[in-house]
Design a protein around this motif. Structure first.
Motif, short mmCIF file in Angstrom:
data_model
loop_
_atom_site.label_atom_id
_atom_site.label_comp_id
_atom_site.label_asym_id
_atom_site.label_seq_id
_atom_site.Cartn_x
_atom_site.Cartn_y
_atom_site.Cartn_z
N GLU A 118 0.89 -1.15 -0.09
CA GLU A 118 -0.14 -0.04 0.08
C GLU A 118 0.84 1.23 0.13
OE1 GLU A 118 -3.29 2.09 2.93
OE2 GLU A 118 -2.90 0.05 3.33
N LEU A 119 1.87 1.40 1.01
CA LEU A 119 2.80 2.63 0.79
C LEU A 119 3.70 2.81 -0.09
CD1 LEU A 119 3.64 2.33 4.60
CD2 LEU A 119 2.09 3.80 3.84
N VAL A 120 4.28 1.44 -0.81
CA VAL A 120 5.01 1.61 -2.18
C VAL A 120 4.19 1.99 -3.27
CG1 VAL A 120 6.02 0.21 -3.85
CG2 VAL A 120 6.73 -0.38 -1.28
N ALA A 121 2.89 1.61 -3.20
CA ALA A 121 1.87 2.08 -4.28
C ALA A 121 1.79 3.59 -4.38
CB ALA A 121 0.65 1.46 -4.18
N ALA A 122 1.73 4.20 -3.12
CA ALA A 122 1.37 5.57 -2.88
C ALA A 122 2.97 6.21 -3.31
CB ALA A 122 1.31 5.87 -1.41
N VAL A 123 3.99 5.78 -2.95
CA VAL A 123 5.21 6.36 -3.48
C VAL A 123 5.27 6.35 -5.16
CG1 VAL A 123 7.80 6.18 -3.61
CG2 VAL A 123 6.53 5.76 -1.19
N ASN A 124 4.84 5.55 -5.69
CA ASN A 124 4.98 5.45 -7.03
C ASN A 124 3.92 6.20 -7.94
OD1 ASN A 124 6.72 3.32 -7.49
ND2 ASN A 124 5.52 1.59 -7.11
N ALA A 125 2.94 6.58 -6.88
CA ALA A 125 1.68 7.48 -7.46
C ALA A 125 2.07 8.93 -7.13
CB ALA A 125 0.45 7.18 -6.98
N ARG A 126 3.22 9.19 -6.20
CA ARG A 126 3.48 10.66 -5.78
C ARG A 126 4.12 11.17 -6.76
NH1 ARG A 126 5.59 12.16 -0.11
NH2 ARG A 126 6.36 14.08 -0.50
N PRO A 127 3.65 12.52 -7.20
CA PRO A 127 4.25 13.42 -8.26
C PRO A 127 5.65 13.76 -7.98
CG PRO A 127 2.22 14.50 -7.48
CD PRO A 127 2.49 13.22 -6.53
N LEU A 128 6.45 13.44 -9.22
CA LEU A 128 7.91 13.74 -9.20
C LEU A 128 8.03 15.33 -8.87
CD1 LEU A 128 8.93 11.76 -12.11
CD2 LEU A 128 8.90 11.10 -9.65
N THR A 129 9.33 15.39 -8.22
CA THR A 129 9.84 16.71 -7.69
C THR A 129 9.99 17.69 -8.90
OG1 THR A 129 12.12 16.28 -7.35
CG2 THR A 129 10.35 16.39 -5.57
N THR A 130 10.79 16.83 -10.06
CA THR A 130 10.94 17.58 -11.32
C THR A 130 10.13 18.06 -12.25
OG1 THR A 130 11.63 15.25 -12.23
CG2 THR A 130 13.22 16.46 -11.23
N ASP A 131 8.78 17.11 -12.25
CA ASP A 131 7.74 17.63 -13.02
C ASP A 131 6.45 17.07 -12.48
OD1 ASP A 131 5.89 17.65 -14.95
OD2 ASP A 131 7.07 16.97 -16.73
N ARG A 132 5.81 17.91 -11.68
CA ARG A 132 4.69 17.50 -10.75
C ARG A 132 3.28 16.99 -11.85
NH1 ARG A 132 6.11 17.49 -6.04
NH2 ARG A 132 4.02 17.68 -5.15
#
Length: 341
Positions: A118-132
Motif C-alpha cells: 500500500e505504501l509503495v503504491a503511494a510512493v509510485n503514485a506521488r508526483p515527481l519533484t522535477t515535473d509535478r
C-alpha cells in the motif's frame, strides 16, 4: 527501474536462495514483464564468485535468469555507485515506507507485505519533484513497460542445487531425509535439485532419480527405490518381516493364517520372517495348491513349523487334502458293510 524509478519492495523471512528467487518471480509478475538485465550486488545467494570481468552466478539464480530470458550483471564489490538506482530506491523505501511502519506490529508476513504494498503504491503514485505532472507509475507505464520482455508461459519453479559425492549407502541426505540413487554411482558426484515437492538427482546432466519430497525427523526418514539397490540388498529387503508377511497375506488362505500364527508365537519378528520365507520358498518349489494343502494340515495338527510343512510336501502326504469331498478314501483297513452281515 532505472528510468522511471518505479519501485517494488517486499519483506521475506530470510535471504536464502528460496526467498531470494521467489522475490524475483513475484517482482516479474507484478511488473507483468521481464527486464533485460538484472543488476544485483554480490550477495552469496546470487553470486558465487565476485569478479568484474568473469563473475560466477549461483546456479539456481542462473537458471531463473535463463528461464526468464534476462541477464545477470552484478556490480563490483563495494561499489554502490554501480547500482545507483537501487541504492536510491532503498533510501526511498526506508524513509517513506519502513519509517511509516516503524511503530506498527505485524503478526504475519502477509500482513506486513500488504501494508508495504500500500505504501509503495503511494510512493509510485506521488508526483515527481522535477515535473509535478509525472509520477513513477506513469513513466513506467508509458516509457518502460513497453520495452519489457513478455513473461514465459509458466513461472519459474523455485529450487536449490546441491552437489554430493554419493555415499556407500547410495543415498543423499536432504534436511534429514535420505533419498536413494542408483548404486552404480557410489563414489561419484551427483547434482541434486530440490523444490518444495520434488527431489531430482542428476549425473552428468542426466536425471537418474526423482523422489517426492518428504517431511521427516532428521536422520530418520529414508526413501529408497528397489531398482536403486544392488542385487544383494534387494534379496535382503525381501526377507524383512514386513515384506514376508505382506507376501504371505497376499496368498491368503491357510498359508496366511499359518503365517499370522507363526508371527504371533515368535520371540522376535526376524525369527518368524525366516520361517514364513521358508514356506513361501516351498510354494515356489511345489506350487501354491500343494502349499495351501500342507498349511491346512499343519493348522489341523496345531503345528506351526516350516519343517513340518516341508516334511509333508517332501513325502507327498498332502495329496488327499486336495480332495474337496474329504475322507480318507478306500484302503485295506476298511471292513466295509459285508463285515457286519
Amino acid at each position: 527501474m532505472p528510468f522511471s524509478g518505479y519501485l517494488y519492495a517486499e519483506v521475506t523471512w530470510t535471504q536464502t536462495a528460496e526467498d531470494w528467487l521467489a522475490s524475483h518471480v513475484r517482482m516479474f509478475t507484478h511488473l507483468d514483464g521481464v527486464v533485460p538485465k538484472l543488476v544485483p550486488d554480490n550477495l552469496k545467494t546470487g553470486i558465487t564468485h565476485a569478479s568484474f570481468y568473469d563473475p560466477v552466478v549461483n546456479r539456481s539464480y542462473h537458471e531463473l535468469a535463463r528461464h526468464y530470458g534476462t541477464g545477470v550483471v552484478p556490480t563490483r564489490v563495494r561499489r554502490p555507485r554501480d547500482k545507483a538506482s537501487a541504492e536510491k530506491g532503498v533510501q526511498v523505501v526506508e524513509t517513506r515506507v519502513l519509517a511509516a511502519l516503524r511503530n506498527r506490529v505485524f503478526f504475519t508476513l502477509d500482513e506486513a507485505n500488504a501494508a508495504i504494498r500500500e505504501l509503495v503504491a503511494a510512493v509510485n503514485a506521488r508526483p515527481l519533484t522535477t515535473d509535478r505532472t509525472l509520477t513513477r507509475r506513469r513513466l513506467f507505464e508509458d516509457r518502460e513497460k513497453p520495452l519489457l520482455k513478455p513473461l514465459p508461459a509458466e513461472p519459474f519453479v523455485i529450487g536449490r542445487w546441491s552437489r554430493y559425492k554419493l555415499a556407500p549407502d547410495y543415498h543423499v541426505s536432504i534436511e534429514g531425509v535420505a533419498y536413494s540413487a542408483p548404486y552404480r554411482l557410489i563414489g561419484k558426484h551427483v547434482d541434486v535439485f530440490c523444490t518444495v515437492s520434488l527431489v531430482s538427482i542428476f549425473h552428468k546432466g542426466e536425471r537418474v532419480a526423482a523422489h517426492a519430497r518428504q517431511d521427516g525427523e532428521p536422520g530418520r526418514g529414508t526413501v529408497t527405490l528397489d531398482e536403486h539397490r544392488p542385487p544383494n540388498h534387494r534379496a535382503a529387503a525381501l526377507l524383512t518381516p514386513e515384506a514376508v508377511r505382506a507376501e504371505a497375506a497376499g496368498l491368503g488362505g491357510a498359508l496366511g493364517l499359518l503365517a499370522d500364527r507363526i508371527f504371533a508365537d515368535a520371540d522376535h519378528p526376524d525369527q518368524a520372517a525366516r520361517q514364513v520365507a521358508g514356506l513361501l520358498r516351498l510354494g515356489r518349489l511345489h506350487g501354491t495348491v500343494a502349499l495351501q494343502a500342507a498349511a491346512t494340515a499343519a493348522l489341523s495338527a496345531n503345528v506351526r513349523s516350516c519343517r513340518f510343512v516341508q516334511h509333508l510336501l517332501a513325502k507327498g502326504q498332502v495329496q488327499a487334502l486336495e480332495d474337496p469331498a474329504g475322507g480318507l478314501g478306500p484302503h485295506a483297513n476298511l471292513r466295509g458293510p459285508v463285515y457286519y452281515h
